[in-house]
Scaffold this motif. Structure first.
Motif, PDB file in Angstrom:
ATOM      1  N   SER A 156       0.812  -1.217   0.000  1.00  0.00           N
ATOM      2  CA  SER A 156       0.000   0.000   0.000  1.00  0.00           C
ATOM      3  C   SER A 156       0.846   1.270   0.000  1.00  0.00           C
ATOM      4  CB  SER A 156      -0.957  -0.003   1.196  1.00  0.00           C
ATOM      5  OG  SER A 156      -0.230  -0.108   2.413  1.00  0.00           O
TER       6      SER A 156
ATOM      7  N   ALA B 217       2.471   1.735  -3.432  1.00  0.00           N
ATOM      8  CA  ALA B 217       1.443   2.151  -4.394  1.00  0.00           C
ATOM      9  C   ALA B 217       1.093   3.615  -4.211  1.00  0.00           C
ATOM     10  CB  ALA B 217       0.196   1.275  -4.234  1.00  0.00           C
ATOM     11  N   ARG B 218       1.006   4.071  -2.970  1.00  0.00           N
ATOM     12  CA  ARG B 218       0.666   5.473  -2.705  1.00  0.00           C
ATOM     13  C   ARG B 218       1.758   6.402  -3.236  1.00  0.00           C
ATOM     14  NH1 ARG B 218       1.967   9.414   0.526  1.00  0.00           N
ATOM     15  NH2 ARG B 218       3.498   8.146   1.663  1.00  0.00           N
TER      16      ARG B 218
ATOM     17  N   ARG C 140      -2.301   1.827  -8.318  1.00  0.00           N
ATOM     18  CA  ARG C 140      -3.435   1.233  -7.627  1.00  0.00           C
ATOM     19  C   ARG C 140      -2.917   0.115  -6.720  1.00  0.00           C
ATOM     20  NH1 ARG C 140      -6.851  -0.309 -12.848  1.00  0.00           N
ATOM     21  NH2 ARG C 140      -4.747  -1.090 -13.268  1.00  0.00           N
TER      22      ARG C 140
ATOM     23  N   ASP D 124      -1.169  -3.242  -7.978  1.00  0.00           N
ATOM     24  CA  ASP D 124      -0.481  -3.155  -9.271  1.00  0.00           C
ATOM     25  C   ASP D 124       0.892  -3.808  -9.171  1.00  0.00           C
ATOM     26  OD1 ASP D 124      -2.523  -1.904 -10.553  1.00  0.00           O
ATOM     27  OD2 ASP D 124      -1.568   0.065 -10.719  1.00  0.00           O
TER      28      ASP D 124
END
Length: 265
Positions: free
Chosen positions: A136, A139-140, A145, A148
């Motif tokens: 997470s 991704a951020r 997303r 991904d």
């Protein structure tokens, strides 16, 4: 010789925005100087791949004609791009797209310098290169997303045979298809040079955060020091054109013989 691709409408030499209703006062307040608009148009052409790394861009006179502005306005835009290490002026030859293979650019993103002598190219020992789903936080930061594909790389950097940095890198999987441990191990130049020439991804700037940490047992073993040894942790997010993040990196640096160098202008 083929004609260049169509460009966005060029700003006028006067640099004034088109007439707008009073409700667009905020837009007017944010209006940028004309040379900055030209700089943005040149960056758009670079992003589209109109001029590749190492290639010459058109002359100032040609760009002035293309954008319908003065040569001085173009020169000021190019001066900023050269100061940003995006373009490179060569006396008597013209202006070229800078490349990470250039000697003058090679150490731009390598801020760790020896306490004595000039910087030298590091040697890489790759510990791991694998594809997985983006955690997470990754991704951020990379604006992906959750879930991904990303590429995770771990390596040790050594200078004159002495381990000095443990690094972990995260890259968007869609941009780096085909990047494997074997491909990394067989490449001897700067990593950003590989990203540029093999994957068409050029790093043009980076944000970094630096803090002091204590070496874990694993990091200490890789660096050949005692657990708890002070290290410099450098967290970096690197960006390509359009301010798009394309790399998240953490380096743990041993500063027994090196220091982090920076120039404040």
């Amino acid at each position: 010789m083929s004609n260049p691709p169509p460009s966005p409408p060029a700003p006028t030499e006067a640099g004034a925005p088109p007439a707008a209703p009073a409700g667009e006062a905020a837009h007017r307040a944010a209006f940028s100087p004309l040379y900055r608009q030209i700089k943005g148009l040149i960056l758009q052409s670079l992003d589209r791949g109109e001029w590749k790394p190492g290639e010459a861009i058109p002359s100032e006179l040609e760009l002035a004609s293309r954008f319908k502005v003065s040569q001085g306005t173009v020169r000021k835009a190019i001066d900023e791009l050269a100061a940003d290490n995006i373009l490179l002026r060569r006396q008597g030859k013209g202006t070229f797209v800078a490349t990470h293979h250039e000697e003058g650019v090679r150490f731009r993103f390598m801020r760790l310098a020896p306490d004595e002598g000039d910087p030298v190219q590091s040697d890489s020992h790759f510990l791991e290169c694998r594809r997985l789903r983006a955690p997470s936080e990754v991704a951020r930061v990379l604006e992906l997303r959750p879930g991904d594909a990303v590429v995770q790389i771990r390596r040790i950097l050594s200078f004159t045979g002495v381990p000095a940095v443990v690094e972990e890198l995260w890259l968007p999987g869609a941009l780096f298809r085909g990047l494997t441990a074997e491909r990394l191990a067989g490449y001897k130049g700067p990593m950003y040079g590989l990203f540029e020439s093999e994957f068409g991804v050029r790093m043009i700037r980076a944000d970094e955060k630096i803090r002091a940490v204590a070496a874990s047992e694993q990091d200490a073993a890789w660096l050949g020091v005692a657990p708890g040894t002070p290290l410099l942790q450098v967290d970096r997010v690197a960006f390509t054109y359009g301010d798009r993040p394309v790399e998240m990196r953490r380096g743990l640096c041993l500063t027994t013989r090196h220091h982090y160098r920076n120039s404040l202008n």
